[in-house]
Design an enzyme around this catalytic site. Structure first.
Site, PDB file in Angstrom:
ATOM      1  N   LYS A 126      -3.525   3.439  -2.513  1.00 52.81           N
ATOM      2  CA  LYS A 126      -4.670   4.266  -2.855  1.00 52.81           C
ATOM      3  C   LYS A 126      -4.369   5.681  -2.386  1.00 52.81           C
ATOM      4  CE  LYS A 126      -7.361   0.380  -1.504  1.00 52.81           C
ATOM      5  NZ  LYS A 126      -8.098  -0.114  -0.369  1.00 52.81           N
ATOM      6  N   MET A 136      -7.757   8.773   9.770  1.00 50.59           N
ATOM      7  CA  MET A 136      -8.333   9.354   8.544  1.00 50.59           C
ATOM      8  C   MET A 136      -9.209  10.568   8.858  1.00 50.59           C
ATOM      9  SD  MET A 136      -9.236   5.777   6.673  1.00 50.59           S
ATOM     10  CE  MET A 136      -9.691   4.959   8.182  1.00 50.59           C
ATOM     11  N   ASP A 144       0.803  -1.217   0.000  1.00 53.28           N
ATOM     12  CA  ASP A 144       0.000   0.000   0.000  1.00 53.28           C
ATOM     13  C   ASP A 144       0.835   1.266   0.000  1.00 53.28           C
ATOM     14  OD1 ASP A 144      -2.471  -1.061   0.192  1.00 53.28           O
ATOM     15  OD2 ASP A 144      -2.587  -0.972   2.373  1.00 53.28           O
TER      16      ASP A 144
END
Ligand code: SAM
Length: 468
Positions: free
Chosen positions: A272, A385, A250
């Protein structure tokens, strides 16, 4: 990397050592062990060099060094300890284009001699690039302790079977797996234990077994890579990285972590970036399945812990449904990693009786979090996040009763060399978060425990730097 690591073939080639002391004798011995044809020039050779000369292993000339002595040598080593002579040797070799090492003087050398762990034919060479020979020697001592004394015997045993294995197992990847199983298996153990007879019989059986009996089964390891500092990788993660055929990783995985992987492992980036999905989750699931079905050992490397906001559960379920073996290897999650690096004891006994990990971002935007319950809980709140929602999160907590003066910290790139921390109060949270570029991952910690970070930073500033 300041020096290019390489091993030089010196068997039967002429080498020159200038100097008569212990350092010169050690280098002459090393060159003799490598099979070089060693000449020594020394004004006053010590006892060790005289002994080497008496047994005919080196040719000794007792006089001052002359520039012509370097002529025709493959390598030259100077160890006189006399600056003028060492410089003259270095100059003469330099003019003739011959690699030269002046012991303990990197500035006069065109190559350096590493610290060595000798398990001939296996040799481990360690160099600090001249920065700290003592550190290199300390590392050597650790490796010495780690490698069994019989490793050289094992390497020679493997060498004896190389041709046979190449003849019966023609596929390169299969052959590599065969050897990996061999070195981790009972035959290698027997060789190390000195039982070569049994080892040879068993090896012959293994080499001649039909391919179907050797067919490996694919597996996916969902591995937590921790928050960024490579030292925070678990031992298991480290071993699996070294064994993996394929590594699927990732954006949050620090690039240095991939250095722990086998050089020829296939590395597939599926990171991502916000708003720019390189591969969808379905595509990632399919990719993992495809490689495992082909019999490969796949490491799915994920930032932090695979089961904490990592979608590891979805990947595990998909693979299990597809009949693929899956193993989950936990990692240090961002909350615990960043808190440690920032000096925040998340559940300090006097300040918090619990900690909640929440996400600041839901499936379709705002996270479905019970902010009212959290505001009343008296717990430390860690928001993953939450970079883009810091303002909104602060407002939700305050409108549900959390004091606007509650301490808060924003940590970017926690545990990495570029870690940055901003502290303030919940009412400042939006402003605090806006001070960051948004390029690195960002974690929010809310609660009285944050005060402990500020107090710690004042008293332990050097440690704080070291933690990054
Ligand atoms: C998709 S989640 C993955 C979490 C990961 N599985 C874990 O256990 O840490 C990504 C979020 O983790 C947080 N994060 C991960 N690593 C971080 C780090 N080194 N510093 C600060 N925050 C980090 C950030 O909030 C980031 O937006």
């Amino acid at each position: 990397m300041r020096y290019f690591p390489a091993f030089i073939e010196l068997r039967g080639r002429p080498a020159l050592v200038v100097g008569g002391g212990d350092a010169a004798a050690r280098k002459a011995e090393l060159l003799v062990r490598a099979g070089a044809d060693v000449a020594v020039v020394a004004i006053e050779p010590g006892a060790d060099l005289l002994a080497l000369a008496e047994t005919g292993r080196v040719t000794l000339t007792e006089r001052v060094f002359r520039a012509a002595d370097v002529s025709g040598r493959a390598v030259v080593v100077a160890a006189t300890g006399d600056e003028r002579t060492d410089t003259a040797v270095s100059d003469a070799a330099g003019r003739a284009g011959i690699p030269v090492n002046v012991v303990d003087v990197p500035a006069l050398s065109t190559f350096i001699v590493p610290a060595i762990v000798d398990r001939d034919p296996l040799t481990v060479a360690i160099s600090s690039g001249g920065a700290s020979p003592v550190l290199a020697r300390t590392v050597r001592a650790r490796i010495e302790a780690l490698l069994p004394a019989g490793l050289g015997r094992l390497a020679r045993f493997a060498e004896d079977f190389r041709r046979a294995v190449r003849g019966t197992i023609t596929d390169g990847a299969e052959r590599r797996r065969f050897w990996e199983r061999f070195f981790a298996g009972p035959v290698a153990e027997a060789v190390l234990a000195g039982d070569e007879r049994w080892a040879r019989e068993r090896m012959l059986k293994d080499v001649n077994a039909p391919a179907s009996e050797r067919e490996p089964e694919g597996i996916v390891h969902l591995v937590g890579a921790g928050p960024g500092d490579p030292d925070l990788l678990t031992l298991r993660a480290h071993r699996l990285l070294q064994d993996a055929d394929v590594i699927v990783y990732d954006r949050l995985v620090a690039p240095e972590l991939l250095d722990h992987a086998r050089r020829d492992a296939e590395r597939i980036y599926v990171g991502k970036a916000r708003g720019a999905h390189v591969r969808s989750q379905d595509e990632i699931n399919a990719l993992l399945e495809e490689h495992a079905r082909a019999g490969r050992r796949v490491v799915r490397l994920k930032g932090g812990d695979p089961f904490v906001f990592g979608r590891g559960g979805e990947e595990r379920d998909h693979l299990t449904r597809a009949g693929i073996r899956v193993e989950v290897v936990p990692g240090i999650t961002a909350a615990t990693g960043c808190a440690a690096a920032a000096g925040i004891p998340l559940t300090d006994r006097d300040l918090a009786h619990g900690v909640s990990f929440v996400t600041g971002q839901g499936r379709d935007g705002e996270a479905d979090v019970d902010w009212a319950a959290l505001a009343r809980s008296g717990q430390t709140i860690v928001v993953y996040m939450g970079a883009n929602a810091a303002d909104r999160i602060a407002a939700r907590l305050i409108e549900n009763g959390l004091s606007a003066a509650t301490p808060a910290a924003v940590i970017e790139n926690g545990t990495r060399p570029d870690q940055r921390i901003e502290t303030g109060t919940v009412s400042d949270l939006g402003t605090l978060a806006a001070r960051f570029s948004g390029r690195g991952p960002l974690l929010i910690v809310i609660g009285d425990v944050v005060r402990r970070a500020d107090a710690w930073a004042e008293t332990a500033a050097p440690l704080r730097v070291a933690a990054g």
